[in-house]
Design an enzyme around this catalytic site. Structure first.
Site, PDB file in Angstrom:
ATOM      1  N   ILE A  97      -5.762  10.421  10.729  1.00  0.00           N
ATOM      2  CA  ILE A  97      -4.700  11.106   9.754  1.00  0.00           C
ATOM      3  C   ILE A  97      -5.497  11.361   8.361  1.00  0.00           C
ATOM      4  O   ILE A  97      -6.124  10.533   7.857  1.00  0.00           O
ATOM      5  CB  ILE A  97      -3.738  10.202   9.589  1.00  0.00           C
ATOM      6  CG1 ILE A  97      -3.070   9.416  10.896  1.00  0.00           C
ATOM      7  CG2 ILE A  97      -2.666  10.597   8.602  1.00  0.00           C
ATOM      8  CD1 ILE A  97      -2.380  10.663  11.615  1.00  0.00           C
TER       9      ILE A  97
ATOM     10  N   ALA B 235     -12.235  -5.155  13.337  1.00  0.00           N
ATOM     11  CA  ALA B 235     -11.883  -6.307  13.458  1.00  0.00           C
ATOM     12  C   ALA B 235     -10.473  -6.711  12.794  1.00  0.00           C
ATOM     13  O   ALA B 235      -9.632  -7.441  13.316  1.00  0.00           O
ATOM     14  CB  ALA B 235     -12.997  -7.266  13.044  1.00  0.00           C
TER      15      ALA B 235
ATOM     16  N   VAL C 124      -2.267  -8.528  -2.008  1.00  0.00           N
ATOM     17  CA  VAL C 124      -1.923  -9.195  -0.797  1.00  0.00           C
ATOM     18  C   VAL C 124      -2.823 -10.071  -0.247  1.00  0.00           C
ATOM     19  O   VAL C 124      -2.431 -10.968   0.301  1.00  0.00           O
ATOM     20  CB  VAL C 124      -1.516  -7.809   0.186  1.00  0.00           C
ATOM     21  CG1 VAL C 124      -0.530  -7.216  -0.390  1.00  0.00           C
ATOM     22  CG2 VAL C 124      -2.977  -7.358   0.611  1.00  0.00           C
TER      23      VAL C 124
ATOM     24  N   TYR D 121     -13.676  -3.157   9.445  1.00  0.00           N
ATOM     25  CA  TYR D 121     -12.424  -2.674   9.496  1.00  0.00           C
ATOM     26  C   TYR D 121     -12.044  -2.469  10.842  1.00  0.00           C
ATOM     27  O   TYR D 121     -10.628  -3.054  11.213  1.00  0.00           O
ATOM     28  CB  TYR D 121     -12.516  -1.131   9.339  1.00  0.00           C
ATOM     29  CG  TYR D 121     -11.342  -0.337   8.954  1.00  0.00           C
ATOM     30  CD1 TYR D 121     -10.446  -0.449   7.888  1.00  0.00           C
ATOM     31  CD2 TYR D 121     -10.964   0.371  10.295  1.00  0.00           C
ATOM     32  CE1 TYR D 121      -9.446   0.308   7.782  1.00  0.00           C
ATOM     33  CE2 TYR D 121      -9.782   1.340   9.930  1.00  0.00           C
ATOM     34  CZ  TYR D 121      -8.816   1.151   8.938  1.00  0.00           C
ATOM     35  OH  TYR D 121      -7.873   2.175   8.576  1.00  0.00           O
TER      36      TYR D 121
ATOM     37  N   GLY E  20       0.831  -1.278   0.073  1.00  0.00           N
ATOM     38  CA  GLY E  20       0.018  -0.095   0.018  1.00  0.00           C
ATOM     39  C   GLY E  20       0.896   1.209   0.001  1.00  0.00           C
ATOM     40  O   GLY E  20       0.378   2.180   0.777  1.00  0.00           O
TER      41      GLY E  20
ATOM     42  N   SER F 209      -4.841   0.739  13.503  1.00  0.00           N
ATOM     43  CA  SER F 209      -5.507   1.837  13.602  1.00  0.00           C
ATOM     44  C   SER F 209      -6.076   2.081  15.021  1.00  0.00           C
ATOM     45  O   SER F 209      -6.149   0.698  15.871  1.00  0.00           O
ATOM     46  CB  SER F 209      -6.791   1.717  12.585  1.00  0.00           C
ATOM     47  OG  SER F 209      -7.410   2.846  12.998  1.00  0.00           O
TER      48      SER F 209
END
Length: 248
Positions: free
Chosen positions: A189, A158, A65, A156, A13, A143
């Site tokens: 961010i 999890a 990925v 997200y 990424g 995160s």
């Protein structure tokens, strides 16, 4: 400061946002960098050009990925190019936000496949060469959502919480080979992903941050550079929260 001179880093990424900032920071610290993108490599090639402008070597590769064979091909390319992988940064991530009652199974699967399974694939692929070298740095970008949860982001959250458990388990398994594994948990961010948020929601988020301001991709990149360096040689299995104090 060149804490990573002659090191080789793989950043998933890495074509935009936090990933781009990390790739550029690692290069500035002296590393050669493989920039992995999930779709078109055009953006990744632009990052590569910025890295080469700093006097470091870099390559761009398109990789899914969530697919083990695709990741293995990526790692083989990096090893063929530089002969080693010193640093792995698992930054690839997607979001498919929805409330629990409305979330479709494919929305759940897509996020877990990229964010969590993708990291598993990459770690597994680099473990053998790192073990042979008896050194390595694995950095997973989690995160704060993985620490505190968030309505409308169960998939997200999890995946990011799972990354923390993955990090700690990998740290225990690989410590005897001098391989460290740590996670970074960024707060709010500004990225392409967060730019979609309603301005009022952004204001509400800022009000929750003790430092009273948003972070930057460079703040996260600085944390990654630290964890990748010998300055963090005795740190493993930890979660470095970069959030201006939001979840303390």
């Amino acid at each position: 400061m060149n804490r990573l001179t002659d090191k080789t880093a793989l950043v998933t990424g890495g074509s935009r946002g936090i990933g781009e900032a990390i790739a550029l920071r690692l290069a500035r610290e002296g590393a050669n960098v493989a920039v992995c993108a999930s779709q078109s490599t055009e953006a990744a090639e632009a990052v590569v050009e910025k890295i080469r402008a700093q006097g470091r070597e870099a390559i761009a590769r398109q990789t899914d990925v969530s697919n083990a064979e695709s990741v293995e091909a990526l790692v083989t390319t990096v090893l063929d190019t530089w002969g080693k992988i010193d640093i792995l940064v698992n930054n690839a991530g997607i979001a498919r936000d929805n409330l629990l009652m409305r979330m479709k199974e494919d929305e759940w699967d897509a996020v877990l496949d990229v964010n969590l399974k993708g990291a598993y694939h990459c770690i597994k692929a680099v473990t053998r060469p790192m073990m042979r070298a008896r050194t390595g740095r694995i950095i997973n970008v989690s995160s704060v959502v993985g620490l505190m949860g968030n309505a409308g982001q169960i998939n997200y959250a999890a995946s990011k919480s799972g990354l923390i458990g993955l990090t700690k388990s990998v740290a225990r398994e690989l410590a005897s080979r001098n391989i460290t594994a740590n996670a970074i948990a960024p707060g709010f961010i500004p990225t392409d992903m967060t730019a979609k948020l309603n301005p009022k929601i952004q204001e509400q988020l800022i009000a929750q941050i003790p430092l009273g301001k948003l972070g930057s991709s460079e703040d996260v990149a600085a944390a990654a550079a630290f964890l990748a360096s010998d300055d963090a040689a005795y740190i493993t299995g930890q979660v470095l929260v970069v959030d201006g104090g939001m979840v303390m």
